[in-house]
Design an enzyme around this catalytic site. Structure first.
Site, mmCIF file in Angstrom:
data_model
loop_
_atom_site.group_PDB
_atom_site.id
_atom_site.type_symbol
_atom_site.label_atom_id
_atom_site.label_comp_id
_atom_site.label_asym_id
_atom_site.label_seq_id
_atom_site.Cartn_x
_atom_site.Cartn_y
_atom_site.Cartn_z
ATOM 1 N N GLY A 37 44.610 26.058 18.911
ATOM 2 C CA GLY A 37 45.608 27.117 18.904
ATOM 3 C C GLY A 37 44.982 28.481 19.117
ATOM 4 C CE1 TYR A 38 41.060 33.641 16.830
ATOM 5 C CE2 TYR A 38 39.403 32.746 18.330
ATOM 6 C CZ TYR A 38 39.901 33.796 17.568
ATOM 7 O OH TYR A 38 39.247 35.005 17.554
ATOM 8 C CB ALA A 39 40.838 27.928 22.354
ATOM 9 C CB SER A 41 46.325 32.513 20.568
ATOM 10 O OG SER A 41 45.092 32.652 19.877
#
Length: 255
Positions: free
Chosen positions: A159-161, A163
């Site tokens: 999810g972080y990547a 985003s």
């Protein structure tokens, strides 16, 4: 002449995620360059915070707000209030973010949804709402905090990547539309910086050493290492810089 290029005297800057770490360093750095600061974080104290003390020590003003960017209604209420309190915001620093770790095959919907909402959706809404006023005035600066994972995939943080990859593309999309209105939109991609977000990595005896060994500068970065790039992208010194993602990573991406 050189000092004038980097001066933020008389400017008002809104920095999200400014309670600690990179955001706090950015807020204090912009204040030292002459800007008055509006700060917001999910748990920022209305008065007496450390960032407020450090900004005030520079002789600049600090206005504090708290807002949970995962709450869409709260975000819109925050924007409405800030626009009432500060009709002109010259600089928007979209630094707020979160990270939730779990292998992709176990990564739950709620992790994905929260990270995308805070790190990407909120960033677009903030940029749109404050940016439209900059476009109308034909003057403004927007600086996103991207990441090495704007370029790389990372491990256990899908999810972080996703985003941060989105933040990189959003930077370019807004820059393409707004450069002609004298609104420069750019991003800073920090390398491995010692912050609360990566405590797990810092405490991993194997990965932490491997990361440090790969960094040409030979060390993890500190939040204060982001200040120079932030002042540059917030000042007249970057008047012809648009849609750029500036890595501040000790040379990581060059290796």
């Amino acid at each position: 002449m050189m000092q004038q290029l980097f001066s933020l005297e008389g400017k008002t800057a809104l920095i999200t995620g400014c309670k600690r770490g990179i955001g706090k360093a950015m807020a204090v750095g912009l204040a030292k360059a002459g800007a008055n600061i509006i700060g917001v974080s999910a748990t920022l104290e209305t008065s007496g915070s450390q960032v407020e003390k450090e900004v005030s020590a520079t002789g600049r003003t600090f206005a504090a707000y708290s807002c949970d960017f995962s709450d869409r209604q709260a975000l819109h209420s925050f924007i409405e209030q800030v626009n009432k309190d500060f009709p002109v915001i010259d600089i928007l620093v979209n630094n707020a973010g979160t990270i939730l770790r779990k292998p992709a095959e176990e990564h739950p919907d709620e992790f994905w949804d929260k990270v995308i909402e805070v790190n990407l959706n909120a960033q677009f809404i903030l940029s749109r709402e404050f940016g439209k006023r900059m476009v109308k005035r034909k003057n403004g600066k927007i600086v996103f905090t991207a990441s090495l994972l704007t370029f790389q995939g990372g491990i256990t943080v899908p999810g972080y990547a996703a985003s941060k990859g989105g933040v990189g593309q959003l930077t370019k999309a807004l820059a393409n539309e707004w450069a002609k209105h004298n609104v420069q939109v750019n991003a800073i991609a920090p390398g491995y910086i010692r912050t609360d977000n990566n405590i797990a990595l810092q405490n991993d005896p194997v990965r932490s050493v491997n990361i440090e060994n790969r960094i040409p500068a030979g060390r993890w970065g500190l939040p204060e290492d982001m200040v120079g790039a932030t002042i540059f992208l917030a000042s007249d010194a970057s008047a012809y810089v648009s849609g750029h993602i500036l890595t501040v990573d000790g040379g990581w991406m060059a290796r």
